[in-house]
Design a protein around this motif. Structure first.
Motif, PDB file in Angstrom:
ATOM      1  N   GLY A 179      15.743  28.025 -26.048  1.00  0.00           N
ATOM      2  CA  GLY A 179      14.819  29.049 -25.579  1.00  0.00           C
ATOM      3  C   GLY A 179      15.481  29.949 -24.562  1.00  0.00           C
ATOM      4  O   GLY A 179      16.714  30.039 -24.500  1.00  0.00           O
ATOM      5  N   SER A 180      14.682  30.591 -23.726  1.00  0.00           N
ATOM      6  CA  SER A 180      15.210  31.583 -22.785  1.00  0.00           C
ATOM      7  C   SER A 180      16.134  30.982 -21.740  1.00  0.00           C
ATOM      8  O   SER A 180      16.938  31.697 -21.131  1.00  0.00           O
ATOM      9  CB  SER A 180      14.058  32.322 -22.092  1.00  0.00           C
ATOM     10  N   ASN A 181      16.043  29.674 -21.511  1.00  0.00           N
ATOM     11  CA  ASN A 181      16.925  29.009 -20.548  1.00  0.00           C
ATOM     12  C   ASN A 181      18.165  28.416 -21.206  1.00  0.00           C
ATOM     13  O   ASN A 181      18.914  27.694 -20.574  1.00  0.00           O
ATOM     14  CB  ASN A 181      16.159  27.902 -19.813  1.00  0.00           C
ATOM     15  N   GLY A 182      18.347  28.731 -22.482  1.00  0.00           N
ATOM     16  CA  GLY A 182      19.464  28.156 -23.214  1.00  0.00           C
ATOM     17  C   GLY A 182      19.028  26.869 -23.893  1.00  0.00           C
ATOM     18  O   GLY A 182      17.976  26.821 -24.533  1.00  0.00           O
ATOM     19  N   VAL A 183      19.826  25.813 -23.752  1.00  0.00           N
ATOM     20  CA  VAL A 183      19.437  24.513 -24.298  1.00  0.00           C
ATOM     21  C   VAL A 183      18.447  23.870 -23.334  1.00  0.00           C
ATOM     22  O   VAL A 183      18.798  23.489 -22.221  1.00  0.00           O
ATOM     23  CB  VAL A 183      20.659  23.595 -24.509  1.00  0.00           C
ATOM     24  N   GLU A 184      17.218  23.761 -23.774  1.00  0.00           N
ATOM     25  CA  GLU A 184      16.170  23.253 -22.887  1.00  0.00           C
ATOM     26  C   GLU A 184      15.987  21.743 -23.012  1.00  0.00           C
ATOM     27  O   GLU A 184      15.482  21.109 -22.097  1.00  0.00           O
ATOM     28  CB  GLU A 184      14.873  24.006 -23.149  1.00  0.00           C
ATOM     29  N   ARG A 185      16.388  21.179 -24.144  1.00  0.00           N
ATOM     30  CA  ARG A 185      16.309  19.730 -24.307  1.00  0.00           C
ATOM     31  C   ARG A 185      17.123  19.305 -25.525  1.00  0.00           C
ATOM     32  O   ARG A 185      17.073  19.958 -26.567  1.00  0.00           O
ATOM     33  CB  ARG A 185      14.858  19.280 -24.477  1.00  0.00           C
ATOM     34  N   ILE A 186      17.875  18.219 -25.379  1.00  0.00           N
ATOM     35  CA  ILE A 186      18.513  17.573 -26.530  1.00  0.00           C
ATOM     36  C   ILE A 186      17.504  16.588 -27.120  1.00  0.00           C
ATOM     37  O   ILE A 186      16.858  15.839 -26.386  1.00  0.00           O
ATOM     38  CB  ILE A 186      19.789  16.825 -26.105  1.00  0.00           C
ATOM     39  N   LEU A 187      17.356  16.607 -28.428  1.00  0.00           N
ATOM     40  CA  LEU A 187      16.429  15.698 -29.084  1.00  0.00           C
ATOM     41  C   LEU A 187      17.192  14.472 -29.588  1.00  0.00           C
ATOM     42  O   LEU A 187      18.153  14.605 -30.340  1.00  0.00           O
ATOM     43  CB  LEU A 187      15.737  16.404 -30.247  1.00  0.00           C
ATOM     44  N   THR A 188      16.753  13.313 -29.172  1.00  0.00           N
ATOM     45  CA  THR A 188      17.411  12.083 -29.612  1.00  0.00           C
ATOM     46  C   THR A 188      16.574  11.444 -30.724  1.00  0.00           C
ATOM     47  O   THR A 188      15.941  10.408 -30.527  1.00  0.00           O
ATOM     48  CB  THR A 188      17.604  11.103 -28.438  1.00  0.00           C
ATOM     49  N   ALA A 189      16.579  12.098 -31.863  1.00  0.00           N
ATOM     50  CA  ALA A 189      15.864  11.579 -33.022  1.00  0.00           C
ATOM     51  C   ALA A 189      16.523  10.285 -33.483  1.00  0.00           C
ATOM     52  O   ALA A 189      17.736  10.103 -33.318  1.00  0.00           O
ATOM     53  CB  ALA A 189      15.887  12.607 -34.151  1.00  0.00           C
ATOM     54  N   PRO A 190      15.741   9.368 -34.044  1.00  0.00           N
ATOM     55  CA  PRO A 190      16.328   8.097 -34.501  1.00  0.00           C
ATOM     56  C   PRO A 190      17.272   8.309 -35.683  1.00  0.00           C
ATOM     57  O   PRO A 190      16.874   8.851 -36.711  1.00  0.00           O
ATOM     58  CB  PRO A 190      15.111   7.267 -34.917  1.00  0.00           C
ATOM     59  N   LEU A 191      18.510   7.913 -35.499  1.00  0.00           N
ATOM     60  CA  LEU A 191      19.515   8.029 -36.548  1.00  0.00           C
ATOM     61  C   LEU A 191      19.745   6.665 -37.187  1.00  0.00           C
ATOM     62  O   LEU A 191      19.486   5.627 -36.574  1.00  0.00           O
ATOM     63  CB  LEU A 191      20.842   8.534 -35.958  1.00  0.00           C
ATOM     64  N   ARG A 214      20.901  34.023 -35.231  1.00  0.00           N
ATOM     65  CA  ARG A 214      19.726  33.141 -35.155  1.00  0.00           C
ATOM     66  C   ARG A 214      19.622  32.498 -33.777  1.00  0.00           C
ATOM     67  O   ARG A 214      18.527  32.379 -33.215  1.00  0.00           O
ATOM     68  CB  ARG A 214      19.827  32.062 -36.242  1.00  0.00           C
ATOM     69  N   ILE A 215      20.761  32.065 -33.214  1.00  0.00           N
ATOM     70  CA  ILE A 215      20.759  31.455 -31.882  1.00  0.00           C
ATOM     71  C   ILE A 215      20.332  32.481 -30.835  1.00  0.00           C
ATOM     72  O   ILE A 215      19.518  32.198 -29.953  1.00  0.00           O
ATOM     73  CB  ILE A 215      22.148  30.880 -31.539  1.00  0.00           C
ATOM     74  N   VAL A 216      20.870  33.687 -30.939  1.00  0.00           N
ATOM     75  CA  VAL A 216      20.543  34.756 -29.988  1.00  0.00           C
ATOM     76  C   VAL A 216      19.052  35.082 -30.034  1.00  0.00           C
ATOM     77  O   VAL A 216      18.398  35.246 -28.994  1.00  0.00           O
ATOM     78  CB  VAL A 216      21.393  36.010 -30.273  1.00  0.00           C
ATOM     79  N   GLU A 217      18.493  35.168 -31.225  1.00  0.00           N
ATOM     80  CA  GLU A 217      17.056  35.426 -31.364  1.00  0.00           C
ATOM     81  C   GLU A 217      16.242  34.344 -30.672  1.00  0.00           C
ATOM     82  O   GLU A 217      15.254  34.637 -29.977  1.00  0.00           O
ATOM     83  CB  GLU A 217      16.672  35.483 -32.845  1.00  0.00           C
ATOM     84  N   ALA A 218      16.641  33.094 -30.852  1.00  0.00           N
ATOM     85  CA  ALA A 218      15.910  31.978 -30.247  1.00  0.00           C
ATOM     86  C   ALA A 218      15.923  32.069 -28.724  1.00  0.00           C
ATOM     87  O   ALA A 218      14.918  31.762 -28.063  1.00  0.00           O
ATOM     88  CB  ALA A 218      16.512  30.649 -30.696  1.00  0.00           C
ATOM     89  N   ILE A 219      17.046  32.526 -28.164  1.00  0.00           N
ATOM     90  CA  ILE A 219      17.159  32.664 -26.709  1.00  0.00           C
ATOM     91  C   ILE A 219      16.338  33.846 -26.213  1.00  0.00           C
ATOM     92  O   ILE A 219      15.499  33.714 -25.316  1.00  0.00           O
ATOM     93  CB  ILE A 219      18.636  32.828 -26.292  1.00  0.00           C
ATOM     94  N   LEU A 220      16.571  35.013 -26.787  1.00  0.00           N
ATOM     95  CA  LEU A 220      15.939  36.233 -26.279  1.00  0.00           C
ATOM     96  C   LEU A 220      14.428  36.254 -26.487  1.00  0.00           C
ATOM     97  O   LEU A 220      13.693  36.845 -25.701  1.00  0.00           O
ATOM     98  CB  LEU A 220      16.575  37.462 -26.922  1.00  0.00           C
ATOM     99  N   ARG A 221      13.963  35.598 -27.542  1.00  0.00           N
ATOM    100  CA  ARG A 221      12.522  35.553 -27.810  1.00  0.00           C
ATOM    101  C   ARG A 221      11.869  34.282 -27.262  1.00  0.00           C
ATOM    102  O   ARG A 221      10.686  34.054 -27.491  1.00  0.00           O
ATOM    103  CB  ARG A 221      12.279  35.671 -29.316  1.00  0.00           C
ATOM    104  N   ASP A 222      12.648  33.466 -26.571  1.00  0.00           N
ATOM    105  CA  ASP A 222      12.151  32.209 -25.990  1.00  0.00           C
ATOM    106  C   ASP A 222      11.372  31.419 -27.034  1.00  0.00           C
ATOM    107  O   ASP A 222      10.254  30.961 -26.803  1.00  0.00           O
ATOM    108  CB  ASP A 222      11.274  32.508 -24.768  1.00  0.00           C
ATOM    109  N   GLU A 223      12.008  31.194 -28.180  1.00  0.00           N
ATOM    110  CA  GLU A 223      11.313  30.621 -29.328  1.00  0.00           C
ATOM    111  C   GLU A 223      11.093  29.115 -29.256  1.00  0.00           C
ATOM    112  O   GLU A 223      10.280  28.575 -29.999  1.00  0.00           O
ATOM    113  CB  GLU A 223      12.080  30.952 -30.614  1.00  0.00           C
ATOM    114  N   LYS A 224      11.852  28.430 -28.403  1.00  0.00           N
ATOM    115  CA  LYS A 224      11.812  26.960 -28.385  1.00  0.00           C
ATOM    116  C   LYS A 224      12.126  26.410 -29.787  1.00  0.00           C
ATOM    117  O   LYS A 224      11.510  25.463 -30.278  1.00  0.00           O
ATOM    118  CB  LYS A 224      10.448  26.437 -27.930  1.00  0.00           C
ATOM    119  N   THR A 225      13.114  27.041 -30.423  1.00  0.00           N
ATOM    120  CA  THR A 225      13.510  26.665 -31.779  1.00  0.00           C
ATOM    121  C   THR A 225      14.484  25.487 -31.733  1.00  0.00           C
ATOM    122  O   THR A 225      15.330  25.409 -30.839  1.00  0.00           O
ATOM    123  CB  THR A 225      14.187  27.863 -32.474  1.00  0.00           C
ATOM    124  N   ILE A 226      14.378  24.606 -32.711  1.00  0.00           N
ATOM    125  CA  ILE A 226      15.299  23.471 -32.796  1.00  0.00           C
ATOM    126  C   ILE A 226      16.493  23.875 -33.652  1.00  0.00           C
ATOM    127  O   ILE A 226      16.347  24.183 -34.833  1.00  0.00           O
ATOM    128  CB  ILE A 226      14.598  22.234 -33.377  1.00  0.00           C
TER     129      ILE A 226
END
Length: 315
Positions: free
Chosen positions: A279-291, A242-254
């Motif tokens: 996405g295609s650049n690897g980890v493009e952003r860490i999300l700091t959702a309110p915990l 699943r991680i590989v698919e997200a990278i290779l397809r540039d899915e911007k998946t969380i």
């Protein structure tokens, strides 16, 4: 979606590496796959066996090789290392695997300087940090499989508890892929409702202690599997695919991959699993959702545990 030519190399032909190769082959995400292992005959046998399924999958060249054969890989997946034995925690095996990684990572960097490295070996958060340090790569191109599998386990067990489709349960396990992991109840929702609200409105008579025993089931899942069959391989292979698919397809998946914290939640210079855009650049952003406050405190404690392991290791 059109998939460009992609090369994936897998370092380690054990249960996890070979099952990951199989899952990737079935997913049809790579046109070129190289398997590397110290036991060259094992790698050759796995590549031969996989290749004999060629008529049933999308075109892919699978072969065993040495590090030079991995040259110009898009993604290098590291599954090699000392396996966790019954009674051992993932952190118990850190020093054994640091030595393994000191021999692997420089070779990966030499032949694929532009690749994304995906670390799967345990303890994954510590070894991903070590890979980041050894590689000299920017942090976005060094990713750990994190709690993608733990999150899947969590969603599955929740779905069984509520008797609904797993795909309709949304949540994350965050922090260490290990004993200090945290079930993020504050990020859990089913049809837009919190787990508590869903339980009250829909289930009526559901177990009110599910918030206690379900995270324990998730945390202990690997131990339960290892006690029964000696290794976990199918679930993690699905997670890695699943991680590989997200990278290779540039899915911007969380996905809850292991990412380098740089001040998020007051945590710095350690890899932990947290929902991140992949996405295609690897980890493009860490999300700091309110915990919730207790979740954030436990995440910080998880970071302290991992930092202490790193400081006490033979790095």
């Amino acid at each position: 979606m059109h998939i460009k030519t992609n090369k994936i190399s897998i370092i380690g032909a054990g249960f996890v590496g070979s099952t990951t190769a199989f899952a990737l082959m079935l997913a049809g995400v790579a046109s070129d796959m190289v398997i590397v292992d110290l036991n060259k005959e094992k790698a050759e046998g796995e590549a031969m066996d996989l290749s004999h399924g060629a008529p049933f999958v999308k075109a892919v060249d699978i072969r065993a090789g040495d590090y030079e054969d991995t040259a110009d890989s898009n993604i290098v997946i590291i599954t090699a290392g000392v396996n966790q034995k019954p009674g051992e925690t993932r952190l118990d095996i850190v020093n054994k695997n640091i030595k393994v990684f000191e021999s692997i990572v420089p070779q990966v960097v030499k032949y694929s300087p532009n690749c994304i490295i995906l670390v799967v070996s345990n303890p994954v958060d510590v070894l991903t940090y070590i890979t980041y340090k050894l590689s000299g790569f920017p942090a976005n191109r060094v990713i750990g499989s994190g709690t993608v599998l733990d999150t899947s386990r969590f969603r599955y067990i929740l779905s069984q508890n509520f008797e609904i489709d797993t795909r309709n349960v949304h949540s994350y396990i965050i922090g260490e892929h290990g004993d200090s992991e945290i079930a993020a109840w504050s990020l859990t929702n089913i049809a837009g409702m919190s787990a508590d609200d869903y339980c009250k409105q829909i289930c009526e008579g559901c177990d009110t202690d599910f918030k206690k025993h379900i995270p324990e089931q998730v945390k202990n899942a690997a131990y339960e599997i290892i006690n029964r069959k000696g290794v976990t391989n199918y679930g993690i292979a699905c997670a890695v695919t699943r991680i590989v698919e997200a990278i290779l397809r540039d899915e911007k998946t969380i996905l809850s991959v292991s990412s380098l914290f740089r001040g998020e939640y007051g945590i710095d210079d350690v890899y932990l699993a947290i929902p991140s855009i992949v996405g295609s650049n690897g980890v493009e952003r860490i999300l700091t959702a309110p915990l919730a406050k207790d979740e954030e405190e436990r995440l910080q404690e998880s970071a302290r545990i991992l930092k202490s392991v790193i400081s006490e290791s033979n790095l």
